[in-house]
Design a protein around this motif. Structure first.
Motif, PDB file in Angstrom:
ATOM      1  N   VAL A 177       1.206  -1.792  -0.252  1.00  0.00           N
ATOM      2  CA  VAL A 177      -0.004  -0.133   0.051  1.00  0.00           C
ATOM      3  C   VAL A 177       0.708   0.828   0.213  1.00  0.00           C
ATOM      4  O   VAL A 177       0.786   2.210  -0.902  1.00  0.00           O
ATOM      5  CB  VAL A 177      -0.646   0.099   0.964  1.00  0.00           C
ATOM      6  N   ILE A 178       1.928   1.278   0.656  1.00  0.00           N
ATOM      7  CA  ILE A 178       2.804   2.440   1.070  1.00  0.00           C
ATOM      8  C   ILE A 178       3.074   3.342  -0.041  1.00  0.00           C
ATOM      9  O   ILE A 178       3.249   4.517  -1.217  1.00  0.00           O
ATOM     10  CB  ILE A 178       3.601   2.303   2.135  1.00  0.00           C
ATOM     11  N   LEU A 179       4.360   1.579  -0.898  1.00  0.00           N
ATOM     12  CA  LEU A 179       4.616   1.708  -2.538  1.00  0.00           C
ATOM     13  C   LEU A 179       3.486   2.541  -3.227  1.00  0.00           C
ATOM     14  O   LEU A 179       3.540   2.909  -4.654  1.00  0.00           O
ATOM     15  CB  LEU A 179       5.263   0.547  -2.935  1.00  0.00           C
ATOM     16  N   ALA A 180       2.021   1.847  -3.265  1.00  0.00           N
ATOM     17  CA  ALA A 180       1.085   2.222  -4.731  1.00  0.00           C
ATOM     18  C   ALA A 180       1.266   3.910  -4.411  1.00  0.00           C
ATOM     19  O   ALA A 180       0.804   4.308  -5.301  1.00  0.00           O
ATOM     20  CB  ALA A 180       0.009   1.294  -4.345  1.00  0.00           C
ATOM     21  N   VAL A 181       0.614   3.702  -2.815  1.00  0.00           N
ATOM     22  CA  VAL A 181       0.032   4.949  -3.145  1.00  0.00           C
ATOM     23  C   VAL A 181       1.073   6.504  -3.196  1.00  0.00           C
ATOM     24  O   VAL A 181       0.307   7.940  -3.218  1.00  0.00           O
ATOM     25  CB  VAL A 181      -1.049   4.899  -1.486  1.00  0.00           C
ATOM     26  N   ALA A 186       0.653   8.220  -8.800  1.00  0.00           N
ATOM     27  CA  ALA A 186      -0.768   7.537  -8.183  1.00  0.00           C
ATOM     28  C   ALA A 186      -2.121   8.729  -7.909  1.00  0.00           C
ATOM     29  O   ALA A 186      -2.758   9.006  -7.849  1.00  0.00           O
ATOM     30  CB  ALA A 186      -0.126   7.022  -6.981  1.00  0.00           C
ATOM     31  N   LYS A 187      -0.779  10.300  -7.600  1.00  0.00           N
ATOM     32  CA  LYS A 187      -1.128  11.403  -7.561  1.00  0.00           C
ATOM     33  C   LYS A 187      -2.411  11.500  -6.374  1.00  0.00           C
ATOM     34  O   LYS A 187      -3.521  12.017  -6.662  1.00  0.00           O
ATOM     35  CB  LYS A 187      -2.185  11.866  -8.655  1.00  0.00           C
ATOM     36  N   TRP A 271      10.589  14.878  -3.740  1.00  0.00           N
ATOM     37  CA  TRP A 271      10.735  13.705  -2.149  1.00  0.00           C
ATOM     38  C   TRP A 271      10.105  14.520  -1.435  1.00  0.00           C
ATOM     39  O   TRP A 271       9.399  13.414  -0.631  1.00  0.00           O
ATOM     40  CB  TRP A 271      12.389  13.246  -1.894  1.00  0.00           C
ATOM     41  N   ASP A 272       9.860  15.891  -0.927  1.00  0.00           N
ATOM     42  CA  ASP A 272       9.545  16.070   0.222  1.00  0.00           C
ATOM     43  C   ASP A 272       7.879  15.855  -0.171  1.00  0.00           C
ATOM     44  O   ASP A 272       7.378  16.241   0.753  1.00  0.00           O
ATOM     45  CB  ASP A 272       9.476  17.400  -0.098  1.00  0.00           C
ATOM     46  N   GLU A 273       7.337  15.651  -1.344  1.00  0.00           N
ATOM     47  CA  GLU A 273       5.570  15.983  -1.292  1.00  0.00           C
ATOM     48  C   GLU A 273       5.992  13.728  -1.167  1.00  0.00           C
ATOM     49  O   GLU A 273       4.911  13.520  -1.280  1.00  0.00           O
ATOM     50  CB  GLU A 273       5.195  15.991  -2.199  1.00  0.00           C
TER      51      GLU A 273
END
Length: 349
Positions: A177-181, A186-187, A271-273
């Motif tokens: 889930v972490i990798l996906a969202v 994915a936005k 990266w900060d987002e």
């Protein structure tokens, strides 16, 4: 009259947080997350031993630390998450071991604090012999240490194979889930909320089996004292909750590489987002910034009469790189009609 000047606006480059700073953030974030889970579970007898308070406390704590600290360290707070993100190319291999150390230190500090604040009279109230046994009740386990064994008074339990399958599976789901969202495609603007609610849901699902780990640091926090270590079964139980989450994270990372390939990110990519997906340059490097240039054009209009004497000035400032090419309408002041001549003087009464 026209005058043009160019103005440079330069913003000082923002330095990327150094490794030590990020380690401190990971330690603190892990401390808060473990406090939400293990801290709530330590006194959960007062809530009737229900899993909902523990799951919600852990999920909300994770939302808070990812939203508040994720832009600094990447928001891992879990050795399995760090391992999965590294294998998926979302985090640097250089950060792997330091992050693990920081996360384990933060979790151990939380366990030590809980031992310190447990009232001396509390163990007797819940049928435990010591503070360590109170903390050990929050530990992960299987067979005789599975929560199902206690709930059914020894009539049923989950063995090693069942516990291993569940722990690997929930780690796959969580890291997946972490990798996906947090994938740039994915936005998802509310990734911390999705990740926190996933953690809460997985706690509710897997709690009767192993008391829910999928975080080696969280598992360590429950066995920081010698009596807690002994009461929890020691390394005979703990090893599973160190290995299974890492295996699950690796599986999730391999799936991400196979079905959602994404090159490793840099700070310039944003990266900060992206909580949990950051890769960083070496310490001391800075994030490049865009230099903005603004051309200021000052244009002055002079209005004169027939004798070439100035009678009015109109000054305008335009901020445009193409101001010299723009057409400007000029208002021309004219005298009264020349055919009328000079006015007659007034007559005396």
């Amino acid at each position: 009259m026209s005058q043009a000047t160019a103005t440079d606006t330069r913003v000082e480059a923002t330095p990327v947080p150094g490794l030590f700073t990020r380690m401190c953030v990971e330690a603190f974030g892990t401390f808060v997350l473990v406090l939400g889970i293990v801290g709530t579970a330590t006194f959960n007898a007062l809530n009737g031993g229900q899993i909902i308070p523990v799951a919600l406390a852990g999920g909300i704590a994770l939302i808070a630390v990812i939203a508040g600290l994720g832009h600094i360290s990447g928001g891992h707070f879990n050795p399995a998450v760090t391992f999965g993100l590294t294998l998926a190319g979302r985090s640097s291999w250089v950060d792997l071991a330091p992050y693990w150390v920081a996360q384990l230190v933060g979790a151990a500090a939380c366990g030590a604090l809980l031992l310190l604040i447990i009232p001396d009279s509390f163990p007797a109230l819940i049928g435990s012999a010591s503070k360590g046994e109170v903390l050990a009740a929050t530990a992960n386990g299987f067979d005789d240490h599975s929560p199902l064994f206690t709930l059914t008074q020894g009539q049923s339990t989950f063995d090693l194979a069942s516990a291993a399958i569940v722990e690997v599976l929930i780690a796959v789901v969580f890291v997946g889930v972490i990798l996906a969202v947090t994938n740039v495609r994915a936005k998802v603007a509310y990734a911390p909320v999705v990740i926190g609610l996933t953690l809460a849901a997985l706690h509710i699902i897997s709690w009767p089996v192993t008391n829910t780990s999928f975080n080696p640091a969280r598992s360590l926090a429950s066995v920081v004292s010698p009596d807690a270590w002994e009461a929890s079964g020691g390394f005979d139980q703990l090893w599973l909750f160190l290995v299974a989450p890492l295996v699950g994270a690796a599986i999730a990372a391999l799936f991400a590489r196979a079905f959602a390939p994404l090159p490793a990110l840099t700070p310039a990519d944003g990266w900060d987002e992206q909580p949990g997906t950051a890769t960083y340059p070496a310490d001391g490097e800075t994030v490049p910034v865009t230099v903005e240039e603004t051309e200021v054009v000052e244009e002055t209009e002079v209005v004169a009469d027939d004798d070439a004497q100035p009678v009015a000035e109109d000054t305008t400032i335009e901020e445009s790189a193409a101001a010299d090419e723009a057409a400007t309408d000029t208002d021309t002041a004219t005298d009264t009609d020349d055919t009328k001549g000079e006015p007659e003087p007034p007559t005396r009464p």
